[in-house]
Design an enzyme around this catalytic site. Structure first.
Site, PDB file in Angstrom:
ATOM      1  N   GLY A  15       0.816  -1.222   0.000  1.00 12.41           N
ATOM      2  CA  GLY A  15       0.000   0.000   0.000  1.00 12.41           C
ATOM      3  C   GLY A  15       0.845   1.266   0.000  1.00 12.41           C
ATOM      4  O   GLY A  15       2.082   1.212  -0.011  1.00 12.41           O
ATOM      5  N   CYS A 147      -2.719  11.212  10.419  1.00 11.82           N
ATOM      6  CA  CYS A 147      -1.765  12.082   9.710  1.00 11.82           C
ATOM      7  C   CYS A 147      -2.019  13.584   9.943  1.00 11.82           C
ATOM      8  O   CYS A 147      -1.073  14.364   9.984  1.00 11.82           O
ATOM      9  CB  CYS A 147      -1.772  11.755   8.217  1.00 11.82           C
ATOM     10  SG  CYS A 147      -3.397  11.437   7.552  1.00 11.82           S
ATOM     11  N   GLN A 174      -6.557  18.395   3.140  1.00 13.63           N
ATOM     12  CA  GLN A 174      -5.761  17.172   3.179  1.00 13.63           C
ATOM     13  C   GLN A 174      -5.471  16.604   1.786  1.00 13.63           C
ATOM     14  O   GLN A 174      -6.332  16.580   0.909  1.00 13.63           O
ATOM     15  CB  GLN A 174      -6.477  16.137   4.045  1.00 13.63           C
ATOM     16  CG  GLN A 174      -6.657  16.629   5.472  1.00 13.63           C
ATOM     17  CD  GLN A 174      -7.234  15.613   6.430  1.00 13.63           C
ATOM     18  OE1 GLN A 174      -7.960  15.997   7.329  1.00 13.63           O
ATOM     19  NE2 GLN A 174      -6.923  14.340   6.260  1.00 13.63           N
ATOM     20  N   SER A 177      -3.040  11.568  -1.241  1.00 17.68           N
ATOM     21  CA  SER A 177      -2.354  10.327  -0.847  1.00 17.68           C
ATOM     22  C   SER A 177      -2.809   9.838   0.527  1.00 17.68           C
ATOM     23  O   SER A 177      -2.593   8.680   0.877  1.00 17.68           O
ATOM     24  CB  SER A 177      -0.839  10.516  -0.870  1.00 17.68           C
ATOM     25  OG  SER A 177      -0.472  11.509   0.054  1.00 17.68           O
ATOM     26  N   GLY A 178      -3.443  10.700   1.287  1.00 15.39           N
ATOM     27  CA  GLY A 178      -3.980  10.293   2.584  1.00 15.39           C
ATOM     28  C   GLY A 178      -5.087   9.269   2.466  1.00 15.39           C
ATOM     29  O   GLY A 178      -5.418   8.580   3.430  1.00 15.39           O
ATOM     30  N   LYS A 203     -11.269  11.876  14.893  1.00 18.52           N
ATOM     31  CA  LYS A 203      -9.874  11.554  15.252  1.00 18.52           C
ATOM     32  C   LYS A 203      -9.132  12.816  15.668  1.00 18.52           C
ATOM     33  O   LYS A 203      -8.405  12.836  16.665  1.00 18.52           O
ATOM     34  CB  LYS A 203      -9.151  10.920  14.059  1.00 18.52           C
ATOM     35  CG  LYS A 203      -9.615   9.509  13.725  1.00 18.52           C
ATOM     36  CD  LYS A 203      -8.834   8.994  12.523  1.00 18.52           C
ATOM     37  CE  LYS A 203      -9.594   7.878  11.825  1.00 18.52           C
ATOM     38  NZ  LYS A 203      -9.136   7.650  10.453  1.00 18.52           N
ATOM     39  N   HIS A 240      -0.520  17.735   4.216  1.00 15.07           N
ATOM     40  CA  HIS A 240      -1.770  18.257   4.783  1.00 15.07           C
ATOM     41  C   HIS A 240      -1.535  19.665   5.350  1.00 15.07           C
ATOM     42  O   HIS A 240      -0.636  19.868   6.169  1.00 15.07           O
ATOM     43  CB  HIS A 240      -2.263  17.356   5.925  1.00 15.07           C
ATOM     44  CG  HIS A 240      -2.740  15.998   5.493  1.00 15.07           C
ATOM     45  ND1 HIS A 240      -2.962  15.645   4.188  1.00 15.07           N
ATOM     46  CD2 HIS A 240      -3.047  14.897   6.238  1.00 15.07           C
ATOM     47  CE1 HIS A 240      -3.393  14.395   4.132  1.00 15.07           C
ATOM     48  NE2 HIS A 240      -3.451  13.906   5.355  1.00 15.07           N
ATOM     49  N   ASN A 325       1.985  13.895   4.978  1.00 15.79           N
ATOM     50  CA  ASN A 325       1.068  12.894   5.550  1.00 15.79           C
ATOM     51  C   ASN A 325       1.550  11.450   5.477  1.00 15.79           C
ATOM     52  O   ASN A 325       1.301  10.672   6.395  1.00 15.79           O
ATOM     53  CB  ASN A 325      -0.320  13.007   4.911  1.00 15.79           C
ATOM     54  CG  ASN A 325      -0.281  12.934   3.409  1.00 15.79           C
ATOM     55  OD1 ASN A 325       0.312  13.802   2.763  1.00 15.79           O
ATOM     56  ND2 ASN A 325      -0.886  11.915   2.839  1.00 15.79           N
ATOM     57  N   THR A 326       2.259  11.045   4.404  1.00 19.46           N
ATOM     58  CA  THR A 326       2.705   9.640   4.404  1.00 19.46           C
ATOM     59  C   THR A 326       4.072   9.502   5.071  1.00 19.46           C
ATOM     60  O   THR A 326       4.449   8.420   5.482  1.00 19.46           O
ATOM     61  CB  THR A 326       2.793   9.041   2.977  1.00 19.46           C
ATOM     62  OG1 THR A 326       3.700   9.807   2.206  1.00 19.46           O
ATOM     63  CG2 THR A 326       1.438   8.993   2.318  1.00 19.46           C
TER      64      THR A 326
HETATM   65  P1  NAP Z   1      -3.601   1.312   0.940  1.00 12.55           P
HETATM   66  O1  NAP Z   1      -2.717   2.014  -0.036  1.00 12.55           O
HETATM   67  O2  NAP Z   1      -4.979   1.000   0.552  1.00 12.55           O
HETATM   68  O3  NAP Z   1      -2.857  -0.065   1.402  1.00 12.55           O
HETATM   69  C1  NAP Z   1      -3.488  -1.051   2.191  1.00 12.55           C
HETATM   70  C2  NAP Z   1      -2.579  -2.244   2.435  1.00 12.55           C
HETATM   71  O4  NAP Z   1      -3.330  -3.198   3.224  1.00 12.55           O
HETATM   72  C3  NAP Z   1      -2.122  -2.981   1.166  1.00 12.55           C
HETATM   73  O5  NAP Z   1      -0.841  -3.499   1.359  1.00 12.55           O
HETATM   74  C4  NAP Z   1      -3.145  -4.134   1.054  1.00 12.55           C
HETATM   75  O6  NAP Z   1      -2.609  -5.268   0.404  1.00 12.55           O
HETATM   76  C5  NAP Z   1      -3.365  -4.452   2.517  1.00 12.55           C
HETATM   77  N1  NAP Z   1      -4.671  -5.101   2.704  1.00 12.55           N
HETATM   78  C6  NAP Z   1      -5.888  -4.651   2.327  1.00 12.55           C
HETATM   79  N2  NAP Z   1      -6.848  -5.544   2.661  1.00 12.55           N
HETATM   80  C7  NAP Z   1      -6.212  -6.569   3.250  1.00 12.55           C
HETATM   81  C8  NAP Z   1      -6.658  -7.808   3.798  1.00 12.55           C
HETATM   82  N3  NAP Z   1      -7.953  -8.158   3.815  1.00 12.55           N
HETATM   83  N4  NAP Z   1      -5.731  -8.644   4.320  1.00 12.55           N
HETATM   84  C9  NAP Z   1      -4.409  -8.298   4.334  1.00 12.55           C
HETATM   85  N5  NAP Z   1      -3.926  -7.150   3.818  1.00 12.55           N
HETATM   86  C10 NAP Z   1      -4.827  -6.295   3.296  1.00 12.55           C
HETATM   87  O7  NAP Z   1      -3.729   2.161   2.282  1.00 12.55           O
HETATM   88  P2  NAP Z   1      -2.673   3.206   2.945  1.00 12.55           P
HETATM   89  O8  NAP Z   1      -2.990   4.586   2.541  1.00 12.55           O
HETATM   90  O9  NAP Z   1      -1.294   2.707   2.735  1.00 12.55           O
HETATM   91  O10 NAP Z   1      -3.082   3.118   4.483  1.00 12.55           O
HETATM   92  C11 NAP Z   1      -2.725   1.995   5.283  1.00 12.55           C
HETATM   93  C12 NAP Z   1      -3.136   2.247   6.718  1.00 12.55           C
HETATM   94  O11 NAP Z   1      -2.435   3.392   7.229  1.00 12.55           O
HETATM   95  C13 NAP Z   1      -4.629   2.559   6.863  1.00 12.55           C
HETATM   96  O12 NAP Z   1      -5.097   1.982   8.046  1.00 12.55           O
HETATM   97  C14 NAP Z   1      -4.664   4.080   6.903  1.00 12.55           C
HETATM   98  O13 NAP Z   1      -5.786   4.563   7.569  1.00 12.55           O
HETATM   99  C15 NAP Z   1      -3.373   4.390   7.665  1.00 12.55           C
HETATM  100  N6  NAP Z   1      -2.783   5.711   7.398  1.00 12.55           N
HETATM  101  C16 NAP Z   1      -2.622   6.165   6.108  1.00 12.55           C
HETATM  102  C17 NAP Z   1      -2.045   7.415   5.905  1.00 12.55           C
HETATM  103  C18 NAP Z   1      -1.821   7.995   4.529  1.00 12.55           C
HETATM  104  O14 NAP Z   1      -1.409   9.177   4.437  1.00 12.55           O
HETATM  105  N7  NAP Z   1      -2.047   7.252   3.436  1.00 12.55           N
HETATM  106  C19 NAP Z   1      -1.628   8.183   6.999  1.00 12.55           C
HETATM  107  C20 NAP Z   1      -1.779   7.671   8.279  1.00 12.55           C
HETATM  108  C21 NAP Z   1      -2.364   6.446   8.460  1.00 12.55           C
HETATM  109  P3  NAP Z   1      -2.939  -5.626  -1.158  1.00 12.55           P
HETATM  110  O15 NAP Z   1      -2.112  -4.676  -1.985  1.00 12.55           O
HETATM  111  O16 NAP Z   1      -2.498  -7.030  -1.277  1.00 12.55           O
HETATM  112  O17 NAP Z   1      -4.402  -5.402  -1.346  1.00 12.55           O
END
Ligand code: NAP
Length: 348
Positions: A15, A147, A174, A177-178, A203, A240, A325-326
């Site tokens: 992700g 974030c 925001q 990419s968030g 949050k 953000h 944010n990331t």
């Molecule tokens: P993302 O791009 O959608 O990535 C999600 C990841 O989780 C992928 O590796 C995906 O694997 C995996 N996944 C999804 N469903 C799954 C399942 N059923 N079993 C096992 N693995 C699974 O999301 P992201 O933006 O990186 O965010 C990830 C987490 O960090 C979230 O909880 C989000 O709220 C938090 N977060 C994100 C940010 C940001 O700025 N993006 C900031 C702070 C916190 P596959 O590729 O195999 O589907």
């Protein structure tokens, strides 16, 4: 680089946040990526075939050849960073902790658990003590805030310390990419602002109370501040931006506030942690700053950029804060948490 780097696993490695972990851990002096985990869609494939690599740095060669594992808690690495989707993160992280793993997570699921630190190393390192009350028999969960929360609390902490905080109002802008990848549809975002991000406002209204709270007798006591938040998704890739109004407990001049920000430092800087920014906060005098495209990568993308401090007719002061944010808001922040844990002996 030390040849004794600690092997770590990345959960949700394919992700947006997972990729950022892999980028930041490449050439990290203390940790190296030994295992990658994602969903059943990716498990069994080589990482390079499972991932849609969206970062500008090249995919590290050693990681590209790793075979993606499923979420069963049977990794060889005893430390795991989690960027798992929140639909699955709660149960998977708990299963890892129960099996003795140290889990450092970005996901929301365990952030507000009473015995889980919601850690910002520059602010509340002493909250790590609460790990001792967790019931995981050797494993533990530590979380990184939302974030948008991170940028705001970095700016609020020096004000809390010097003048006390009574009330905060925040309006966020925001980055896309968030929302992960592929995130919000392009036809929804181009030429547009979306005045809603699911689950985000609660949050921002609650996490700062825990982060700025006090650790006492095995408990984290929330800080009493009234916070109101409104969150918007804007057409920016990373970074953000937040417009913040604050009501202080003690009177402060503009110069005193700027000086509190500019002189703010913490044990993360004293310990010289590899991912810590040199200065947690950069204050800009220029009226048009900070801006996401220009300032999001300042100091490794780990600092908060602050500007436009002025008196406010409703509250006492208002200002603008920007953070990546990331990076600071996700993978970089979690990495800094793990570095603090290592420096303090929570990771051997
Ligand atoms: P993302 O791009 O959608 O990535 C999600 C990841 O989780 C992928 O590796 C995906 O694997 C995996 N996944 C999804 N469903 C799954 C399942 N059923 N079993 C096992 N693995 C699974 O999301 P992201 O933006 O990186 O965010 C990830 C987490 O960090 C979230 O909880 C989000 O709220 C938090 N977060 C994100 C940010 C940001 O700025 N993006 C900031 C702070 C916190 P596959 O590729 O195999 O589907």
């Amino acid at each position: 680089m030390s040849s004794n780097r600690i092997p770590v696993g990345v959960l949700g490695a394919t992700g947006s946040v997972g990729q950022k972990f892999i980028e930041l851990l490449n050439n990290h002096p203390w940790f190296r990526v030994a295992e990658v985990v994602a969903s059943e869609r990716s498990a069994g494939k080589k990482y390079k075939d499972a991932v849609n690599w969206i970062l500008s740095s090249p995919l590290p060669k050693d990681v590209s050849e790793l075979v993606v594992k499923d979420t069963e808690p049977n990794l060889e690495s005893k430390i795991v960073f989690s960027g798992l989707d929140s639909s699955i993160a709660g149960s998977v992280e708990e299963a890892f902790a129960k099996k003795g793993y140290t889990v450092v997570s970005n996901s929301k699921n365990h952030r507000m658990d009473k015995d889980v630190p919601l850690l910002v190393p520059e602010i509340n390192g002493e909250h790590l003590e609460i790990i001792k009350t967790q019931q995981f028999k050797g494993g533990c969960i530590v979380t990184n805030p939302n974030c948008s929360t991170i940028g705001m609390v970095l700016a609020l902490k020096p004000l809390q310390d010097k003048f006390g905080l009574e009330a905060v109002n925040v309006v966020t802008m925001q980055a896309l990419s968030g929302a992960g990848y592929p995130g919000v549809a392009s036809l929804d975002t181009i030429d547009n602002v979306i005045p809603f991000i699911s689950g985000e406002e609660p949050k921002l209204e609650t996490e700062p109370l825990k982060i700025l709270g006090t650790y006492k007798n095995g408990k984290i006591i929330d800080e009493q501040i009234k916070i109101s938040a409104q969150c918007n998704r804007v057409s920016v890739v990373d970074g953000h931006l937040e417009c913040v109004q604050v009501k202080l407990k003690k009177k402060a001049s503009k110069e005193e506030i700027i000086s509190a920000w500019r002189n703010f430092t913490s044990e993360a800087q004293e310990l010289n942690l590899p991912t810590a920014p040199i200065h947690p906060i950069y204050y800009f005098e220029e009226e048009k700053y900070p801006q996401p495209r220009i300032h999001r990568n300042i100091d490794k993308g780990m600092a908060a950029s602050v500007g436009r401090l002025r008196e406010d007719p409703l509250f006492d002061y208002k200002f603008v804060v920007l953070s990546h944010n990331t990076n600071r808001g996700a993978a970089g922040g979690a990495l800094l948490c793990a570095e603090l844990m290592k420096a303090k002996g929570y990771i051997k």
